[in-house]
Design a protein around this motif. Sequence first.
Motif, PDB file in Angstrom:
ATOM      1  N   SER A 162      65.709 -69.380 -12.375  1.00  0.00           N
ATOM      2  CA  SER A 162      67.091 -69.311 -12.010  1.00  0.00           C
ATOM      3  C   SER A 162      67.463 -68.044 -12.452  1.00  0.00           C
ATOM      4  CB  SER A 162      68.097 -70.564 -12.650  1.00  0.00           C
ATOM      5  OG  SER A 162      67.988 -70.499 -13.881  1.00  0.00           O
ATOM      6  N   ASP A 163      68.792 -67.634 -12.990  1.00  0.00           N
ATOM      7  CA  ASP A 163      69.359 -66.475 -13.268  1.00  0.00           C
ATOM      8  C   ASP A 163      69.748 -66.419 -14.728  1.00  0.00           C
ATOM      9  OD1 ASP A 163      72.067 -66.887 -10.842  1.00  0.00           O
ATOM     10  OD2 ASP A 163      71.565 -68.057 -12.709  1.00  0.00           O
ATOM     11  N   ILE A 164      69.975 -64.982 -14.851  1.00  0.00           N
ATOM     12  CA  ILE A 164      70.550 -64.854 -16.291  1.00  0.00           C
ATOM     13  C   ILE A 164      71.740 -63.909 -16.338  1.00  0.00           C
ATOM     14  CG2 ILE A 164      68.731 -63.267 -16.961  1.00  0.00           C
ATOM     15  CD1 ILE A 164      69.324 -64.793 -19.829  1.00  0.00           C
ATOM     16  N   ARG A 165      72.647 -63.917 -16.986  1.00  0.00           N
ATOM     17  CA  ARG A 165      73.804 -62.707 -16.877  1.00  0.00           C
ATOM     18  C   ARG A 165      73.124 -61.559 -17.486  1.00  0.00           C
ATOM     19  NH1 ARG A 165      78.380 -63.812 -14.531  1.00  0.00           N
ATOM     20  NH2 ARG A 165      78.584 -66.048 -13.992  1.00  0.00           N
ATOM     21  N   THR A 166      73.550 -60.562 -16.889  1.00  0.00           N
ATOM     22  CA  THR A 166      73.204 -59.126 -17.447  1.00  0.00           C
ATOM     23  C   THR A 166      74.552 -58.174 -17.502  1.00  0.00           C
ATOM     24  OG1 THR A 166      72.772 -58.108 -15.363  1.00  0.00           O
ATOM     25  CG2 THR A 166      70.937 -59.259 -16.293  1.00  0.00           C
ATOM     26  N   ILE A 167      74.306 -57.069 -18.275  1.00  0.00           N
ATOM     27  CA  ILE A 167      75.363 -56.252 -18.132  1.00  0.00           C
ATOM     28  C   ILE A 167      74.910 -54.974 -17.907  1.00  0.00           C
ATOM     29  CG2 ILE A 167      76.697 -57.277 -20.054  1.00  0.00           C
ATOM     30  CD1 ILE A 167      75.622 -55.804 -22.259  1.00  0.00           C
ATOM     31  N   ASN A 183      73.368 -64.045 -23.945  1.00  0.00           N
ATOM     32  CA  ASN A 183      73.092 -64.743 -22.707  1.00  0.00           C
ATOM     33  C   ASN A 183      71.738 -65.421 -22.733  1.00  0.00           C
ATOM     34  OD1 ASN A 183      75.712 -63.588 -22.483  1.00  0.00           O
ATOM     35  ND2 ASN A 183      74.912 -62.251 -20.870  1.00  0.00           N
ATOM     36  N   ILE A 184      70.848 -64.998 -23.635  1.00  0.00           N
ATOM     37  CA  ILE A 184      69.494 -65.367 -23.554  1.00  0.00           C
ATOM     38  C   ILE A 184      69.496 -66.724 -24.529  1.00  0.00           C
ATOM     39  CG2 ILE A 184      67.143 -65.177 -24.304  1.00  0.00           C
ATOM     40  CD1 ILE A 184      67.597 -62.135 -24.121  1.00  0.00           C
ATOM     41  N   ALA A 185      70.308 -66.801 -25.423  1.00  0.00           N
ATOM     42  CA  ALA A 185      70.440 -68.320 -26.206  1.00  0.00           C
ATOM     43  C   ALA A 185      70.790 -69.333 -25.203  1.00  0.00           C
ATOM     44  CB  ALA A 185      71.505 -67.836 -27.148  1.00  0.00           C
ATOM     45  N   PRO A 186      71.718 -69.399 -24.625  1.00  0.00           N
ATOM     46  CA  PRO A 186      72.285 -70.486 -23.702  1.00  0.00           C
ATOM     47  C   PRO A 186      71.336 -70.594 -22.554  1.00  0.00           C
ATOM     48  CG  PRO A 186      73.884 -68.555 -23.495  1.00  0.00           C
ATOM     49  CD  PRO A 186      72.990 -68.125 -24.462  1.00  0.00           C
ATOM     50  N   TYR A 187      70.792 -69.721 -21.941  1.00  0.00           N
ATOM     51  CA  TYR A 187      69.616 -69.631 -21.012  1.00  0.00           C
ATOM     52  C   TYR A 187      68.365 -70.673 -21.414  1.00  0.00           C
ATOM     53  CZ  TYR A 187      66.180 -68.216 -17.743  1.00  0.00           C
ATOM     54  OH  TYR A 187      64.734 -67.898 -16.741  1.00  0.00           O
ATOM     55  N   TYR A 188      68.075 -70.422 -22.686  1.00  0.00           N
ATOM     56  CA  TYR A 188      66.940 -71.107 -23.304  1.00  0.00           C
ATOM     57  C   TYR A 188      67.453 -72.534 -24.093  1.00  0.00           C
ATOM     58  CZ  TYR A 188      63.698 -67.341 -22.645  1.00  0.00           C
ATOM     59  OH  TYR A 188      62.760 -66.601 -21.918  1.00  0.00           O
ATOM     60  N   GLY A 189      68.831 -72.657 -24.154  1.00  0.00           N
ATOM     61  CA  GLY A 189      69.392 -73.722 -25.018  1.00  0.00           C
ATOM     62  C   GLY A 189      69.010 -73.347 -26.651  1.00  0.00           C
ATOM     63  N   MET A 190      69.422 -72.210 -26.806  1.00  0.00           N
ATOM     64  CA  MET A 190      68.988 -71.932 -28.188  1.00  0.00           C
ATOM     65  C   MET A 190      70.283 -71.615 -29.136  1.00  0.00           C
ATOM     66  SD  MET A 190      65.557 -69.339 -27.756  1.00  0.00           S
ATOM     67  CE  MET A 190      64.086 -69.968 -27.665  1.00  0.00           C
ATOM     68  N   GLN A 191      70.159 -71.759 -30.158  1.00  0.00           N
ATOM     69  CA  GLN A 191      71.301 -71.436 -31.286  1.00  0.00           C
ATOM     70  C   GLN A 191      71.011 -69.965 -31.528  1.00  0.00           C
ATOM     71  OE1 GLN A 191      73.868 -73.091 -32.328  1.00  0.00           O
ATOM     72  NE2 GLN A 191      73.353 -74.776 -30.869  1.00  0.00           N
ATOM     73  N   ALA A 249      62.584 -60.112 -18.639  1.00  0.00           N
ATOM     74  CA  ALA A 249      61.705 -60.713 -17.552  1.00  0.00           C
ATOM     75  C   ALA A 249      60.434 -60.571 -17.559  1.00  0.00           C
ATOM     76  CB  ALA A 249      62.568 -59.995 -16.232  1.00  0.00           C
ATOM     77  N   LYS A 250      59.803 -59.582 -18.209  1.00  0.00           N
ATOM     78  CA  LYS A 250      58.392 -59.409 -18.229  1.00  0.00           C
ATOM     79  C   LYS A 250      57.681 -59.419 -19.485  1.00  0.00           C
ATOM     80  CE  LYS A 250      58.087 -56.832 -13.926  1.00  0.00           C
ATOM     81  NZ  LYS A 250      57.819 -55.777 -12.864  1.00  0.00           N
ATOM     82  N   THR A 251      58.362 -59.478 -20.520  1.00  0.00           N
ATOM     83  CA  THR A 251      57.795 -59.719 -21.832  1.00  0.00           C
ATOM     84  C   THR A 251      58.040 -60.973 -22.536  1.00  0.00           C
ATOM     85  OG1 THR A 251      58.012 -57.274 -22.002  1.00  0.00           O
ATOM     86  CG2 THR A 251      57.606 -58.681 -24.310  1.00  0.00           C
ATOM     87  N   VAL A 252      59.491 -61.248 -22.568  1.00  0.00           N
ATOM     88  CA  VAL A 252      59.877 -62.492 -23.361  1.00  0.00           C
ATOM     89  C   VAL A 252      59.760 -63.752 -22.527  1.00  0.00           C
ATOM     90  CG1 VAL A 252      62.100 -63.819 -24.256  1.00  0.00           C
ATOM     91  CG2 VAL A 252      61.589 -61.485 -24.780  1.00  0.00           C
ATOM     92  N   GLU A 253      60.181 -63.655 -21.217  1.00  0.00           N
ATOM     93  CA  GLU A 253      60.128 -64.858 -20.320  1.00  0.00           C
ATOM     94  C   GLU A 253      58.742 -65.462 -20.021  1.00  0.00           C
ATOM     95  OE1 GLU A 253      62.070 -66.900 -19.574  1.00  0.00           O
ATOM     96  OE2 GLU A 253      62.612 -66.885 -17.277  1.00  0.00           O
ATOM     97  N   PRO A 254      57.603 -64.478 -19.771  1.00  0.00           N
ATOM     98  CA  PRO A 254      56.267 -64.985 -19.852  1.00  0.00           C
ATOM     99  C   PRO A 254      55.579 -65.445 -21.056  1.00  0.00           C
ATOM    100  CG  PRO A 254      56.104 -62.719 -19.210  1.00  0.00           C
ATOM    101  CD  PRO A 254      57.602 -63.210 -19.375  1.00  0.00           C
ATOM    102  N   SER A 255      56.416 -64.980 -22.329  1.00  0.00           N
ATOM    103  CA  SER A 255      55.632 -65.344 -23.706  1.00  0.00           C
ATOM    104  C   SER A 255      56.206 -66.801 -23.856  1.00  0.00           C
ATOM    105  CB  SER A 255      56.361 -64.403 -24.669  1.00  0.00           C
ATOM    106  OG  SER A 255      55.408 -63.203 -24.412  1.00  0.00           O
ATOM    107  N   VAL A 256      57.485 -67.085 -23.520  1.00  0.00           N
ATOM    108  CA  VAL A 256      58.436 -68.149 -23.935  1.00  0.00           C
ATOM    109  C   VAL A 256      58.006 -69.231 -22.970  1.00  0.00           C
ATOM    110  CG1 VAL A 256      60.483 -69.449 -24.314  1.00  0.00           C
ATOM    111  CG2 VAL A 256      60.039 -66.955 -25.244  1.00  0.00           C
TER     112      VAL A 256
END
Length: 328
Positions: free
Chosen positions: A24-29, A41-49, A104-111
């Motif tokens: 889905s999508d994530i908010r960027t600036i 914005n990454i924290a809520p996207y993954y449900g992380m604290q 998009a290309k480092t954290v996402e495919p790793s997590v």
Amino acid sequence: MGTRKLTALALGATLLLAAGSALSDIRTISSRGEVYVPLNNIAPYYGMQISQTGKDRIQLKNKWHTLEFETDSRRCWINGALVWLNNPVRKIGWQWALKDPDFAKTVEPSVRPYAFLKNAGSRVVVLDPGHGGSDTGATSPRKIHEKLLTKNIANRVRNLLQARGITVYLTREDDRNLSLTERGKIAARRNADVFVSLHADSAGTTAEGAGTFILALPQHYSTHSYGKGTPSATSHPGNKFDLANQALGTRIQQYLVKSTSQNDRGVKRARFQVLREAPCPAALVEMAFITNPKEERFVLSKSGQDKIARGIADGIAAYLHDISRAKK
Ligand SMILES: [Zn+2]
């Protein structure tokens, strides 16, 4: 340093990530025409604290994963293993943010590797023992050649993977010269789904540790040339697999440093020829510095070889498991 909760704030535009995945999508600036993804914005996207765990450390954590970012730095730790970002984590306005495509290309495919591996193959692994023949590679203080070590470890990794029912080929079975181009061609002839080249490093007597290289992204620096000149914009055949390369590289590095407890040099990016020309997702492992007497002892010991081979084999097996999860 105490733990301080940072509040998440939804700000700015929404970027649809073109990953060919169910993402889905994530908010960027945006800042000065560049796109950033705030850690908030990454924290809520993954449900992380999200919390500040040190002067220069920000941690994102849920039940399954821990991400740790170093501010003003390209280093981040994904489930404990070092993964180099393309660009430093920067403060944009009041919040720390990753520059696109580090999310998009480092954290996402790793997590979430399974979100990007639906079309990846999982049948054939080709291992590439670096060097051979008159090309001896690095030489250790006790005059052991890299080419022998890479072959020894390749044999061990093959045995471990075959014991799990995985099909494995080596690019060379004996001590012979083999061009870098030929190594990629062998992988293509074998219809490889995974290509892993094995090497040992050399640099004086004090450098130490294990690192895993994947192909640098077009228009981005290799890890060691950050900030020097202009990064190459060329897209190589291996860049077709950027997301899978990252998933594979992260898995290998995570399991390798867990198995060996070596100094973690991280997942890095380079434009090595075998990675540029790889016909499938690929990684190149620098398993140790054999010019360092301490690491030489480690790689020449049976227990050291067992640990290195087990780490690499477990990393490859974990990547293949991610693929099977993606196809469900
Ligand atoms: Zn080498």
